[in-house]
Design a protein around this motif. Structure first.
Motif, mmCIF file in Angstrom:
data_model
loop_
_atom_site.group_PDB
_atom_site.id
_atom_site.type_symbol
_atom_site.label_atom_id
_atom_site.label_comp_id
_atom_site.label_asym_id
_atom_site.label_seq_id
_atom_site.Cartn_x
_atom_site.Cartn_y
_atom_site.Cartn_z
ATOM 1 N N PRO A 22 0.815 -1.225 0.000
ATOM 2 C CA PRO A 22 0.000 0.000 0.000
ATOM 3 C C PRO A 22 0.842 1.266 0.000
ATOM 4 O O PRO A 22 0.554 2.205 -0.748
ATOM 5 C CB PRO A 22 -0.811 -0.124 1.285
ATOM 6 N N THR A 23 1.872 1.297 0.816
ATOM 7 C CA THR A 23 2.699 2.502 0.875
ATOM 8 C C THR A 23 3.393 2.763 -0.454
ATOM 9 O O THR A 23 3.445 3.894 -0.933
ATOM 10 C CB THR A 23 3.752 2.359 1.986
ATOM 11 N N LEU A 25 2.454 1.735 -3.424
ATOM 12 C CA LEU A 25 1.477 2.103 -4.438
ATOM 13 C C LEU A 25 1.071 3.564 -4.266
ATOM 14 O O LEU A 25 0.965 4.316 -5.241
ATOM 15 C CB LEU A 25 0.256 1.178 -4.333
ATOM 16 N N PHE A 26 0.885 3.962 -3.022
ATOM 17 C CA PHE A 26 0.583 5.367 -2.741
ATOM 18 C C PHE A 26 1.699 6.277 -3.236
ATOM 19 O O PHE A 26 1.449 7.290 -3.900
ATOM 20 C CB PHE A 26 0.378 5.576 -1.242
ATOM 21 N N HIS A 29 1.695 6.765 -6.959
ATOM 22 C CA HIS A 29 0.645 7.672 -7.425
ATOM 23 C C HIS A 29 0.925 9.111 -7.020
ATOM 24 O O HIS A 29 0.651 10.044 -7.778
ATOM 25 C CB HIS A 29 -0.718 7.197 -6.915
ATOM 26 N N ARG A 33 1.717 12.821 -9.355
ATOM 27 C CA ARG A 33 1.175 14.183 -9.284
ATOM 28 C C ARG A 33 2.306 15.193 -9.349
ATOM 29 O O ARG A 33 2.252 16.153 -10.106
ATOM 30 C CB ARG A 33 0.379 14.367 -7.989
ATOM 31 N N ASP A 43 6.263 12.585 5.635
ATOM 32 C CA ASP A 43 5.158 13.262 6.313
ATOM 33 C C ASP A 43 3.812 12.698 5.879
ATOM 34 O O ASP A 43 2.910 12.534 6.692
ATOM 35 C CB ASP A 43 5.215 14.767 6.015
ATOM 36 N N MET A 44 3.691 12.423 4.589
ATOM 37 C CA MET A 44 2.412 11.900 4.094
ATOM 38 C C MET A 44 2.170 10.480 4.550
ATOM 39 O O MET A 44 1.050 10.095 4.870
ATOM 40 C CB MET A 44 2.393 11.972 2.568
ATOM 41 N N VAL A 45 3.227 9.678 4.558
ATOM 42 C CA VAL A 45 3.086 8.254 4.850
ATOM 43 C C VAL A 45 3.015 7.990 6.352
ATOM 44 O O VAL A 45 2.234 7.163 6.820
ATOM 45 C CB VAL A 45 4.256 7.471 4.222
ATOM 46 N N GLY A 46 3.856 8.684 7.100
ATOM 47 C CA GLY A 46 3.829 8.508 8.538
ATOM 48 C C GLY A 46 4.799 7.479 9.086
ATOM 49 O O GLY A 46 4.912 7.311 10.296
ATOM 50 N N ASP A 47 5.489 6.756 8.222
ATOM 51 C CA ASP A 47 6.483 5.797 8.693
ATOM 52 C C ASP A 47 7.800 6.503 8.965
ATOM 53 O O ASP A 47 7.992 7.666 8.611
ATOM 54 C CB ASP A 47 6.717 4.702 7.645
ATOM 55 N N MET B 1 2.172 2.925 8.763
ATOM 56 C CA MET B 1 1.415 3.436 7.611
ATOM 57 C C MET B 1 0.117 4.063 8.082
ATOM 58 O O MET B 1 -0.542 3.557 8.976
ATOM 59 C CB MET B 1 1.094 2.271 6.677
ATOM 60 N N LYS B 2 -0.236 5.204 7.501
ATOM 61 C CA LYS B 2 -1.471 5.859 7.918
ATOM 62 C C LYS B 2 -2.689 5.129 7.370
ATOM 63 O O LYS B 2 -2.681 4.620 6.259
ATOM 64 C CB LYS B 2 -1.467 7.314 7.446
ATOM 65 N N ILE B 5 -4.196 5.561 3.747
ATOM 66 C CA ILE B 5 -3.435 4.952 2.659
ATOM 67 C C ILE B 5 -3.810 3.493 2.516
ATOM 68 O O ILE B 5 -4.036 2.996 1.406
ATOM 69 C CB ILE B 5 -1.919 5.100 2.929
ATOM 70 N N LEU B 6 -3.914 2.820 3.643
ATOM 71 C CA LEU B 6 -4.294 1.411 3.600
ATOM 72 C C LEU B 6 -5.693 1.242 3.024
ATOM 73 O O LEU B 6 -5.939 0.353 2.202
ATOM 74 C CB LEU B 6 -4.218 0.820 5.014
ATOM 75 N N TYR B 9 -5.435 2.223 -0.879
ATOM 76 C CA TYR B 9 -4.553 1.454 -1.758
ATOM 77 C C TYR B 9 -4.395 -0.006 -1.357
ATOM 78 O O TYR B 9 -3.794 -0.779 -2.093
ATOM 79 C CB TYR B 9 -3.172 2.118 -1.810
ATOM 80 N N GLY B 10 -4.923 -0.371 -0.204
ATOM 81 C CA GLY B 10 -4.692 -1.712 0.310
ATOM 82 C C GLY B 10 -5.178 -2.842 -0.592
ATOM 83 O O GLY B 10 -4.435 -3.774 -0.872
ATOM 84 N N ALA B 13 -3.264 -2.945 -3.911
ATOM 85 C CA ALA B 13 -1.904 -3.410 -3.646
ATOM 86 C C ALA B 13 -1.890 -4.917 -3.416
ATOM 87 O O ALA B 13 -0.974 -5.615 -3.862
ATOM 88 C CB ALA B 13 -1.307 -2.683 -2.442
ATOM 89 N N PHE B 16 -1.937 -6.576 -6.747
ATOM 90 C CA PHE B 16 -0.600 -6.519 -7.353
ATOM 91 C C PHE B 16 0.329 -7.519 -6.687
ATOM 92 O O PHE B 16 1.105 -8.206 -7.347
ATOM 93 C CB PHE B 16 -0.015 -5.116 -7.230
#
Lengths: 96, 96
Positions: A22-23, A25-26, A29, A33, A43-47, B1-2, B5-6, B9-10, B13, B16
């Motif tokens: 998921p991360t 793939l995010f 995408h 952009r 920051d967007m993902v949070g990990d 992971m936030k 996102i999961l 896209y989970g 993903a 895939f």
DNA sequence: CATCTATTTGGCGATTTGGCAAAATAGCAA
DNA sequence: TTGCTATTTTGCCAAATCGCCAAATAGATG
């Protein structure tokens, strides 16, 4: 596994495998952009940033993203643009 | 992971991920040509039949293939037909 | 030079995966 | 029932993955 299968499907399977998180793939995408640095993706993902960096290296070795150093940061971009057009039929995703 | 996102896209993903193995990608495309039993796929793939069965269960739980019992054998078919149309740009694959 | 920031890499545990062989299961037929 | 065939499940192990932290690296800047 028989060799011809690996030859014919190995590379594309590797691309799918890279997108099969998921991360990642995010990230693919998001990079579609606009190009961004690792810090912004973190920051967007949070990990942890090291985790994001690892995801990016997976995507890069699969040939999906590319990176360029700019100043003291590294800007990632989507190299395999067609990734944006891939949609799995059925109720997957939920993006517009 | 936030979480968002999961959620977004989970599922895609996961599809895939299921396709991210040469044998499974081959199986998906083969089932696109015609429905077959496990035994036939084992002959084509060359792995142990238990391994092929596992690959099929991965594809089934991802919603990519379907199965129907016919007599004493189980016939698999491609459920997510769109998989056949997915092509990763670049020199991936090598199929026509 | 030293120091700061951004990123990558090494190492660690926890979990998952891939493959095989053996055991279990399901249906068909005698 | 017994036996036969097809498939799945279980057990096992080596290898890979994921996530974090800490250490190393590369450019910037002072």
């Amino acid at each position: 596994m028989k060799a011809p299968i690996l030859e014919t499907y190995g590379r594309e399977a590797a691309a799918f495998k890279a997108l099969g998180h998921p991360t990642r793939l995010f990230i693919a995408h998001q990079l579609g952009r606009r190009d961004t640095c690792v810090c912004e993706l973190r920051d967007m993902v949070g990990d942890d940033i090291s985790t994001v960096s690892r995801h990016l290296s997976v995507l890069r070795s699969a040939g999906i993203v590319d990176s360029v150093r700019k100043g003291n940061q590294i800007i990632y971009s989507l190299k395999l643009r067609c990734v944006l057009n891939i949609r799995v039929c059925g109720n997957f995703g939920g993006r517009k």
